[in-house]
Design a protein around this motif. Structure first.
Motif, PDB file in Angstrom:
ATOM      1  N   ALA A  71      -1.944  15.417  19.131  1.00  0.00           N
ATOM      2  CA  ALA A  71      -0.669  15.827  18.541  1.00  0.00           C
ATOM      3  C   ALA A  71      -0.253  17.166  19.131  1.00  0.00           C
ATOM      4  O   ALA A  71      -1.060  18.096  19.214  1.00  0.00           O
ATOM      5  CB  ALA A  71      -0.814  15.945  17.024  1.00  0.00           C
ATOM      6  N   ARG A  72       0.990  17.263  19.515  1.00  0.00           N
ATOM      7  CA  ARG A  72       1.513  18.541  19.998  1.00  0.00           C
ATOM      8  C   ARG A  72       1.978  19.349  18.798  1.00  0.00           C
ATOM      9  O   ARG A  72       2.873  18.912  18.058  1.00  0.00           O
ATOM     10  CB  ARG A  72       2.666  18.323  20.973  1.00  0.00           C
ATOM     11  CG  ARG A  72       3.171  19.649  21.493  1.00  0.00           C
ATOM     12  CD  ARG A  72       4.030  19.542  22.694  1.00  0.00           C
ATOM     13  NE  ARG A  72       4.371  20.901  23.111  1.00  0.00           N
ATOM     14  CZ  ARG A  72       5.427  21.199  23.821  1.00  0.00           C
ATOM     15  NH1 ARG A  72       6.240  20.245  24.234  1.00  0.00           N
ATOM     16  NH2 ARG A  72       5.674  22.459  24.140  1.00  0.00           N
ATOM     17  N   ILE A  73       1.377  20.509  18.599  1.00  0.00           N
ATOM     18  CA  ILE A  73       1.735  21.347  17.449  1.00  0.00           C
ATOM     19  C   ILE A  73       2.154  22.758  17.860  1.00  0.00           C
ATOM     20  O   ILE A  73       2.569  23.539  17.013  1.00  0.00           O
ATOM     21  CB  ILE A  73       0.592  21.422  16.416  1.00  0.00           C
ATOM     22  CG1 ILE A  73      -0.652  22.085  16.977  1.00  0.00           C
ATOM     23  CG2 ILE A  73       0.268  20.024  15.886  1.00  0.00           C
ATOM     24  CD1 ILE A  73      -1.755  22.334  15.938  1.00  0.00           C
ATOM     25  N   ASP A  74       2.098  23.062  19.144  1.00  0.00           N
ATOM     26  CA  ASP A  74       2.375  24.428  19.595  1.00  0.00           C
ATOM     27  C   ASP A  74       3.856  24.784  19.595  1.00  0.00           C
ATOM     28  O   ASP A  74       4.210  25.962  19.642  1.00  0.00           O
ATOM     29  CB  ASP A  74       1.788  24.673  20.984  1.00  0.00           C
ATOM     30  CG  ASP A  74       2.449  23.846  22.071  1.00  0.00           C
ATOM     31  OD1 ASP A  74       2.872  22.698  21.792  1.00  0.00           O
ATOM     32  OD2 ASP A  74       2.546  24.344  23.209  1.00  0.00           O
ATOM     33  N   ASP A  75       4.734  23.801  19.518  1.00  0.00           N
ATOM     34  CA  ASP A  75       6.174  24.078  19.587  1.00  0.00           C
ATOM     35  C   ASP A  75       6.897  23.838  18.258  1.00  0.00           C
ATOM     36  O   ASP A  75       8.130  23.887  18.205  1.00  0.00           O
ATOM     37  CB  ASP A  75       6.826  23.237  20.682  1.00  0.00           C
ATOM     38  CG  ASP A  75       6.806  21.737  20.378  1.00  0.00           C
ATOM     39  OD1 ASP A  75       5.974  21.289  19.551  1.00  0.00           O
ATOM     40  OD2 ASP A  75       7.625  21.009  20.975  1.00  0.00           O
ATOM     41  N   LEU A  76       6.140  23.580  17.198  1.00  0.00           N
ATOM     42  CA  LEU A  76       6.779  23.305  15.901  1.00  0.00           C
ATOM     43  C   LEU A  76       7.355  24.586  15.296  1.00  0.00           C
ATOM     44  O   LEU A  76       6.655  25.593  15.213  1.00  0.00           O
ATOM     45  CB  LEU A  76       5.757  22.729  14.916  1.00  0.00           C
ATOM     46  CG  LEU A  76       5.154  21.379  15.249  1.00  0.00           C
ATOM     47  CD1 LEU A  76       4.043  21.046  14.263  1.00  0.00           C
ATOM     48  CD2 LEU A  76       6.223  20.293  15.236  1.00  0.00           C
ATOM     49  N   PRO A  77       8.609  24.540  14.852  1.00  0.00           N
ATOM     50  CA  PRO A  77       9.113  25.703  14.120  1.00  0.00           C
ATOM     51  C   PRO A  77       8.388  25.793  12.777  1.00  0.00           C
ATOM     52  O   PRO A  77       7.844  24.799  12.292  1.00  0.00           O
ATOM     53  CB  PRO A  77      10.600  25.392  13.923  1.00  0.00           C
ATOM     54  CG  PRO A  77      10.723  23.912  14.080  1.00  0.00           C
ATOM     55  CD  PRO A  77       9.599  23.466  14.970  1.00  0.00           C
ATOM     56  N   LEU A  78       8.357  26.966  12.202  1.00  0.00           N
ATOM     57  CA  LEU A  78       7.753  27.109  10.881  1.00  0.00           C
ATOM     58  C   LEU A  78       8.497  26.216   9.899  1.00  0.00           C
ATOM     59  O   LEU A  78       9.736  26.173   9.892  1.00  0.00           O
ATOM     60  CB  LEU A  78       7.796  28.559  10.409  1.00  0.00           C
ATOM     61  CG  LEU A  78       6.901  29.523  11.177  1.00  0.00           C
ATOM     62  CD1 LEU A  78       7.120  30.951  10.694  1.00  0.00           C
ATOM     63  CD2 LEU A  78       5.441  29.128  11.052  1.00  0.00           C
ATOM     64  N   TYR A  79       7.726  25.481   9.092  1.00  0.00           N
ATOM     65  CA  TYR A  79       8.364  24.588   8.131  1.00  0.00           C
ATOM     66  C   TYR A  79       9.252  25.393   7.183  1.00  0.00           C
ATOM     67  O   TYR A  79       8.846  26.418   6.642  1.00  0.00           O
ATOM     68  CB  TYR A  79       7.328  23.790   7.329  1.00  0.00           C
ATOM     69  CG  TYR A  79       8.019  22.999   6.254  1.00  0.00           C
ATOM     70  CD1 TYR A  79       8.770  21.873   6.597  1.00  0.00           C
ATOM     71  CD2 TYR A  79       8.028  23.424   4.931  1.00  0.00           C
ATOM     72  CE1 TYR A  79       9.474  21.182   5.640  1.00  0.00           C
ATOM     73  CE2 TYR A  79       8.735  22.731   3.965  1.00  0.00           C
ATOM     74  CZ  TYR A  79       9.454  21.615   4.323  1.00  0.00           C
ATOM     75  OH  TYR A  79      10.174  20.938   3.377  1.00  0.00           O
ATOM     76  N   ASN A  80      10.481  24.899   6.974  1.00  0.00           N
ATOM     77  CA  ASN A  80      11.436  25.527   6.077  1.00  0.00           C
ATOM     78  C   ASN A  80      12.181  24.402   5.354  1.00  0.00           C
ATOM     79  O   ASN A  80      12.850  23.586   5.996  1.00  0.00           O
ATOM     80  CB  ASN A  80      12.414  26.392   6.885  1.00  0.00           C
ATOM     81  CG  ASN A  80      13.432  27.090   6.021  1.00  0.00           C
ATOM     82  OD1 ASN A  80      13.717  26.691   4.891  1.00  0.00           O
ATOM     83  ND2 ASN A  80      14.017  28.145   6.574  1.00  0.00           N
ATOM     84  N   GLN A  81      12.051  24.352   4.049  1.00  0.00           N
ATOM     85  CA  GLN A  81      12.668  23.283   3.266  1.00  0.00           C
ATOM     86  C   GLN A  81      14.182  23.226   3.468  1.00  0.00           C
ATOM     87  O   GLN A  81      14.777  22.148   3.326  1.00  0.00           O
ATOM     88  CB  GLN A  81      12.331  23.464   1.787  1.00  0.00           C
ATOM     89  CG  GLN A  81      12.715  22.272   0.943  1.00  0.00           C
ATOM     90  CD  GLN A  81      12.249  22.407  -0.503  1.00  0.00           C
ATOM     91  OE1 GLN A  81      11.693  23.423  -0.901  1.00  0.00           O
ATOM     92  NE2 GLN A  81      12.488  21.383  -1.287  1.00  0.00           N
ATOM     93  N   ASP A  82      14.798  24.318   3.838  1.00  0.00           N
ATOM     94  CA  ASP A  82      16.235  24.316   4.099  1.00  0.00           C
ATOM     95  C   ASP A  82      16.604  23.356   5.228  1.00  0.00           C
ATOM     96  O   ASP A  82      17.761  22.936   5.326  1.00  0.00           O
ATOM     97  CB  ASP A  82      16.727  25.728   4.458  1.00  0.00           C
ATOM     98  CG  ASP A  82      16.726  26.670   3.278  1.00  0.00           C
ATOM     99  OD1 ASP A  82      16.605  26.207   2.119  1.00  0.00           O
ATOM    100  OD2 ASP A  82      16.817  27.901   3.507  1.00  0.00           O
TER     101      ASP A  82
END
Length: 182
Positions: free
Chosen positions: A37-48
């Motif tokens: 799984a590529r996880i290095d480019d995920l933005p920080l989770y934000n419910q908005d």
């Protein structure tokens, strides 16, 4: 042959947990394929952003949904899991009611240079994984103290006892997946 999505909790190119994952992949040859799984480019989770989910998050969720199982290979950072791994789990499990992990079989393993071998990180991780409704394999637990030369560049394991232990872990995980896909 089972498709396993692998989450490696370290982003380092020379990560000992990536080396461990590659060794497990070699031990699983013929029984499962590993997809990282590529996880290095995920933005920080934000419910908005739940209404307009980030493309990287959609990609991750689709990757998980297409797999038969999930393997988490994590180091221990400050007696817990790395933030990048927690963010990936939060992203793949949201928005509420649309999580990608629901009911999939999973396993947890990790390595650290210290004697406890990522045991605390794994305990924290298990708490999170149960909440996102993964069917986490309880035994065997596997936290390794990583020492230079434990895993060769080609993914082979030089210590026979360690190789047998890790083969047992892989075999147990394959059986666990089979129980959930049988």
């Amino acid at each position: 042959m089972y498709r396993i999505v692998v989450f490696v909790g370290s982003l380092r190119k020379q990560s000992i947990n990536l080396q461990l994952a590659r060794a497990l992949e070699k031990l699983a040859a013929g029984q499962a394929t590993f997809e990282y799984a590529r996880i290095d480019d995920l933005p920080l989770y934000n419910q908005d952003n739940d209404g307009d989910f980030p493309a990287q998050g959609v990609r991750l969720k689709n990757h998980v949904r297409g797999a038969d199982a999930v393997l988490f290979v994590t180091p221990e950072y400050n007696r817990s899991i790395p933030g990048v791994l927690k963010n990936a789990i939060d992203t793949a499990s949201r928005p509420y009611g649309d999580g990608a992990f629901d009911g999939k079989p999973a396993a947890v393993i990790g390595a650290s240079p210290g004697a406890p071998g990522a045991a605390m990180a794994q305990q924290h991780l298990r708490n999170v994984l149960v909440f996102v409704n993964l069917a986490v394999m309880a035994q065997p637990e596997a936290f390794l103290q990583f020492k230079e030369g434990l895993i060769e560049a080609d993914g082979s394991i030089s210590n026979e006892g360690t190789r047998k232990f890790l083969q047992g872990f892989v075999d147990a995980f394959i059986r666990w997946i089979g129980k959930h896909h049988g």
